[in-house]
Design a protein around this motif. Sequence first.
Motif, short mmCIF file in Angstrom:
data_model
loop_
_atom_site.label_atom_id
_atom_site.label_comp_id
_atom_site.label_asym_id
_atom_site.label_seq_id
_atom_site.Cartn_x
_atom_site.Cartn_y
_atom_site.Cartn_z
N GLU A 44 20.38 -4.72 14.78
CA GLU A 44 21.21 -4.40 15.94
C GLU A 44 21.06 -2.91 16.20
O GLU A 44 21.31 -2.10 15.31
N HIS A 45 20.63 -2.55 17.38
CA HIS A 45 20.33 -1.15 17.73
C HIS A 45 19.27 -0.61 16.78
O HIS A 45 19.32 0.55 16.38
N ALA A 46 18.32 -1.47 16.40
CA ALA A 46 17.28 -1.10 15.46
C ALA A 46 16.02 -0.65 16.20
O ALA A 46 15.83 -0.95 17.37
N ARG A 47 15.18 0.04 15.47
CA ARG A 47 13.86 0.42 15.98
C ARG A 47 13.07 -0.87 16.25
O ARG A 47 13.26 -1.86 15.54
N PRO A 48 12.19 -0.90 17.23
CA PRO A 48 11.40 -2.12 17.47
C PRO A 48 10.76 -2.61 16.16
O PRO A 48 10.21 -1.83 15.38
N PHE A 49 10.84 -3.92 15.96
CA PHE A 49 10.43 -4.51 14.68
C PHE A 49 9.00 -4.15 14.30
O PHE A 49 8.75 -3.75 13.17
N ASP A 50 8.06 -4.31 15.22
CA ASP A 50 6.65 -4.05 14.90
C ASP A 50 6.42 -2.61 14.46
O ASP A 50 5.64 -2.35 13.54
N GLU A 51 7.10 -1.67 15.10
CA GLU A 51 6.96 -0.26 14.72
C GLU A 51 7.54 -0.02 13.34
O GLU A 51 6.93 0.66 12.50
#
Length: 65
Positions: free
Chosen positions: A24-31
């Motif tokens: 939640e409000h996290a950096r994009p998963f792939d990055e």
Amino acid sequence: MRFPVVTLCVLLSACASDPGWHGEHARPFDEAQAECRAQADAHAEALRQHAFEECMAEQGWTRPE
């Protein structure tokens, strides 16, 4: 020596495709995943999974216990 590297890649890629990751409000998963894989590779083999999960948590991604 290639077997542990291949095994690690498979394990980490399994984590990335695991629908159990929540952010939640996290950096994009792939990055986050790419950065954390690179950081985890710098650790001893026995600590890589822990280092990867800790890095992902710092990026806002966690998995339920």
